[in-house]
Design a protein around this motif. Structure first.
Motif, PDB file in Angstrom:
ATOM      1  N   VAL A   4       0.813  -1.222   0.000  1.00 32.82           N
ATOM      2  CA  VAL A   4       0.000   0.000   0.000  1.00 32.82           C
ATOM      3  C   VAL A   4       0.843   1.266   0.000  1.00 32.82           C
ATOM      4  O   VAL A   4       0.316   2.373   0.083  1.00 32.82           O
ATOM      5  CB  VAL A   4      -0.991   0.012   1.187  1.00 32.82           C
ATOM      6  N   GLY A   5       2.159   1.120  -0.056  1.00 31.55           N
ATOM      7  CA  GLY A   5       3.047   2.271  -0.129  1.00 31.55           C
ATOM      8  C   GLY A   5       3.227   3.012   1.184  1.00 31.55           C
ATOM      9  O   GLY A   5       3.530   4.203   1.192  1.00 31.55           O
ATOM     10  N   GLU A  14      -3.475   6.490   8.614  1.00 34.71           N
ATOM     11  CA  GLU A  14      -4.152   7.514   7.824  1.00 34.71           C
ATOM     12  C   GLU A  14      -4.943   6.935   6.659  1.00 34.71           C
ATOM     13  O   GLU A  14      -5.763   7.630   6.069  1.00 34.71           O
ATOM     14  CB  GLU A  14      -3.131   8.527   7.302  1.00 34.71           C
ATOM     15  N   MET A  15      -4.718   5.671   6.320  1.00 35.53           N
ATOM     16  CA  MET A  15      -5.389   5.051   5.182  1.00 35.53           C
ATOM     17  C   MET A  15      -6.759   4.515   5.563  1.00 35.53           C
ATOM     18  O   MET A  15      -6.943   3.988   6.652  1.00 35.53           O
ATOM     19  CB  MET A  15      -4.542   3.901   4.639  1.00 35.53           C
ATOM     20  N   PRO A  16      -7.720   4.643   4.649  1.00 38.13           N
ATOM     21  CA  PRO A  16      -9.036   4.065   4.910  1.00 38.13           C
ATOM     22  C   PRO A  16      -8.949   2.542   4.990  1.00 38.13           C
ATOM     23  O   PRO A  16      -8.155   1.913   4.288  1.00 38.13           O
ATOM     24  CB  PRO A  16      -9.869   4.491   3.703  1.00 38.13           C
ATOM     25  N   ALA A  23      -5.868  -4.442  -0.466  1.00 41.48           N
ATOM     26  CA  ALA A  23      -4.480  -4.844  -0.684  1.00 41.48           C
ATOM     27  C   ALA A  23      -4.290  -6.338  -0.438  1.00 41.48           C
ATOM     28  O   ALA A  23      -3.336  -6.939  -0.907  1.00 41.48           O
ATOM     29  CB  ALA A  23      -3.549  -4.045   0.215  1.00 41.48           C
ATOM     30  N   GLY A  24      -5.219  -6.938   0.306  1.00 44.45           N
ATOM     31  CA  GLY A  24      -5.145  -8.373   0.581  1.00 44.45           C
ATOM     32  C   GLY A  24      -4.137  -8.686   1.663  1.00 44.45           C
ATOM     33  O   GLY A  24      -3.607  -7.802   2.341  1.00 44.45           O
ATOM     34  N   GLY A  25      -3.910  -9.966   1.845  1.00 46.53           N
ATOM     35  CA  GLY A  25      -2.979 -10.404   2.871  1.00 46.53           C
ATOM     36  C   GLY A  25      -3.705 -10.799   4.132  1.00 46.53           C
ATOM     37  O   GLY A  25      -4.926 -10.706   4.237  1.00 46.53           O
ATOM     38  N   ALA A  26      -2.957 -11.257   5.088  1.00 48.96           N
ATOM     39  CA  ALA A  26      -3.533 -11.694   6.361  1.00 48.96           C
ATOM     40  C   ALA A  26      -3.491 -10.543   7.352  1.00 48.96           C
ATOM     41  O   ALA A  26      -2.528  -9.783   7.411  1.00 48.96           O
ATOM     42  CB  ALA A  26      -2.747 -12.876   6.900  1.00 48.96           C
TER      43      ALA A  26
END
Length: 70
Positions: A4-5, A14-16, A23-26
């Motif tokens: 997600v950078g 700060e990201m929703p 982005a996926g992942g566990a």
């Protein structure tokens, strides 16, 4: 974080949430000294967990808590 950078935990905060989920992942509880101040494994190893009964199991759609579908 690289997906997600994000450079640090502040960037992630700060990201929703929907951006992080896309982005996926566990996703698992992680000691961050902000929301979760202790490491779960260490808490249990040191006998510092609350002495409560625990009911475990699996219900329909519980897997969504882990960021995916099975």
């Amino acid at each position: 974080m690289s997906k997600v950078g994000a450079k640090n935990i502040e960037d992630l905060r700060e990201m929703p949430a929907d951006s992080l989920l896309k982005a996926g992942g566990a996703f698992w509880p992680y000691k961050d000294d902000y929301v979760i101040p202790v490491d779960f494994d260490e808490t249990f190893k040191k006998g510092q967990a609350n002495p409560i009964q625990l009911l475990t199991g699996w219900n329909a759609d519980d897997h969504v808590s882990f960021g995916g579908s099975f």
